[in-house]
Design a protein around this motif. Structure first.
Motif, mmCIF file in Angstrom:
data_model
loop_
_atom_site.group_PDB
_atom_site.id
_atom_site.type_symbol
_atom_site.label_atom_id
_atom_site.label_comp_id
_atom_site.label_asym_id
_atom_site.label_seq_id
_atom_site.Cartn_x
_atom_site.Cartn_y
_atom_site.Cartn_z
ATOM 1 N N ALA A 44 0.849 -1.195 0.000
ATOM 2 C CA ALA A 44 0.000 0.000 0.000
ATOM 3 C C ALA A 44 0.884 1.244 0.000
ATOM 4 O O ALA A 44 0.471 2.324 -0.419
ATOM 5 N N LEU A 45 2.118 1.086 0.493
ATOM 6 C CA LEU A 45 3.048 2.217 0.605
ATOM 7 C C LEU A 45 4.311 1.942 -0.224
ATOM 8 O O LEU A 45 4.984 0.929 -0.027
ATOM 9 N N MET A 46 4.582 2.879 -1.134
ATOM 10 C CA MET A 46 5.795 2.766 -1.966
ATOM 11 C C MET A 46 6.697 3.945 -1.623
ATOM 12 O O MET A 46 6.216 5.076 -1.480
ATOM 13 N N ILE A 124 -0.255 5.027 -1.438
ATOM 14 C CA ILE A 124 0.522 6.229 -1.097
ATOM 15 C C ILE A 124 1.971 6.058 -1.558
ATOM 16 O O ILE A 124 2.560 4.986 -1.379
ATOM 17 N N ILE A 125 2.512 7.131 -2.112
ATOM 18 C CA ILE A 125 3.955 7.171 -2.411
ATOM 19 C C ILE A 125 4.600 8.116 -1.414
ATOM 20 O O ILE A 125 4.214 9.291 -1.325
ATOM 21 N N GLY A 156 -5.045 9.854 -8.863
ATOM 22 C CA GLY A 156 -5.225 8.593 -8.137
ATOM 23 C C GLY A 156 -4.372 8.503 -6.889
ATOM 24 O O GLY A 156 -4.728 8.995 -5.822
ATOM 25 N N ILE A 157 -3.214 7.905 -7.055
ATOM 26 C CA ILE A 157 -2.291 7.669 -5.945
ATOM 27 C C ILE A 157 -1.986 8.977 -5.200
ATOM 28 O O ILE A 157 -1.852 10.029 -5.829
ATOM 29 N N GLU A 158 -1.847 8.868 -3.878
ATOM 30 C CA GLU A 158 -1.470 10.052 -3.111
ATOM 31 C C GLU A 158 0.052 10.085 -2.939
ATOM 32 O O GLU A 158 0.672 9.043 -2.689
ATOM 33 N N ILE A 159 0.600 11.280 -3.081
ATOM 34 C CA ILE A 159 2.041 11.458 -2.856
ATOM 35 C C ILE A 159 2.225 12.232 -1.566
ATOM 36 O O ILE A 159 1.554 13.250 -1.355
#
Ligand code: URA
Length: 200
Positions: A44-46, A124-125, A156-159
């Motif tokens: 889920a976290l990158m 999340i990134i 989309g993805i949250e940073i």
């Protein structure tokens, strides 16, 4: 290469094999190992750093030197284990003398990072420091201004930008308002968001 990465949906193993052979920029001439990235493919976290340092170049793994130890500490402070996350860098080969990667090097490597993001598809990134943050958010603003806030990436993805762990190694103070103090608050926000996502 751009078309090869984007036209066919490569598996992460195929992508890693391709990156291992990469000679698209000058960094290939001085690298010991390509540092592709590693971790949980369902994360889920990158986490995205700048580029491999000396120890990473020797071992072919991201964040295994002093900055990596600091990163592990940051994650562990909120109970996140390395095994849960996926970690990579903007450039996959070490810039000599740990200089910042050049714009051309980042652009050459960018399709690899984009393909990794698409394959992992994290919620999340965590963007570590100026280099990945400016590239992903397409801004010249600095990390001091951008850290600690969620930004949507391509809808989309949250940073979520935080200070780079190497920066924290240089500024040891834990006083209120110091980079360390702020980072320890920032990572709590990330943990809360991950927990909330899990329950909604
Ligand atoms: N710094 C980075 O940005 N990445 C690494 O992998 C190690 C140090």
């Amino acid at each position: 290469m751009d078309s090869l990465v984007s036209a066919t949906k490569l598996s992460i193993t195929q992508l890693a094999a391709q990156v291992n052979e990469c000679t698209l920029c000058q960094l290939h001439k001085t690298r010991t190992n390509v540092v592709f990235g590693e971790g949980n493919l369902n994360a889920a976290l990158m986490l995205i750093g700048e580029g491999p340092g000396e120890v990473e170049d020797q071992q072919g793994r991201p964040f295994v030197g002093p900055a990596g130890q600091k990163l592990d500490e940051i994650l562990a402070s909120v109970g996140i284990m390395r095994e849960e996350v996926y970690i990579t860098n903007v450039v996959k080969c070490r810039p000599p003398g740990n200089r910042a990667p050049l714009p051309e090097e980042m652009e050459r490597c960018r399709p690899y990072l984009e393909a990794q993001i698409a394959l992992i598809n994290p919620q999340i990134i965590l963007s570590l420091g100026n280099v990945p943050t400016r590239m992903l958010l397409e801004t010249n603003d600095g990390i001091t201004m951008l850290r600690g806030q969620f930004k949507r990436w391509r809808g989309g993805i949250e940073i979520f930008p935080i200070f780079h762990p190497s920066y924290l190694l240089r500024y040891q103070s834990r006083e209120k308002g110091s980079p360390k103090y702020l980072t320890w608050i920032d990572i709590q926000k990330v943990k809360e968001r991950l927990d909330r996502n899990r329950t909604t």
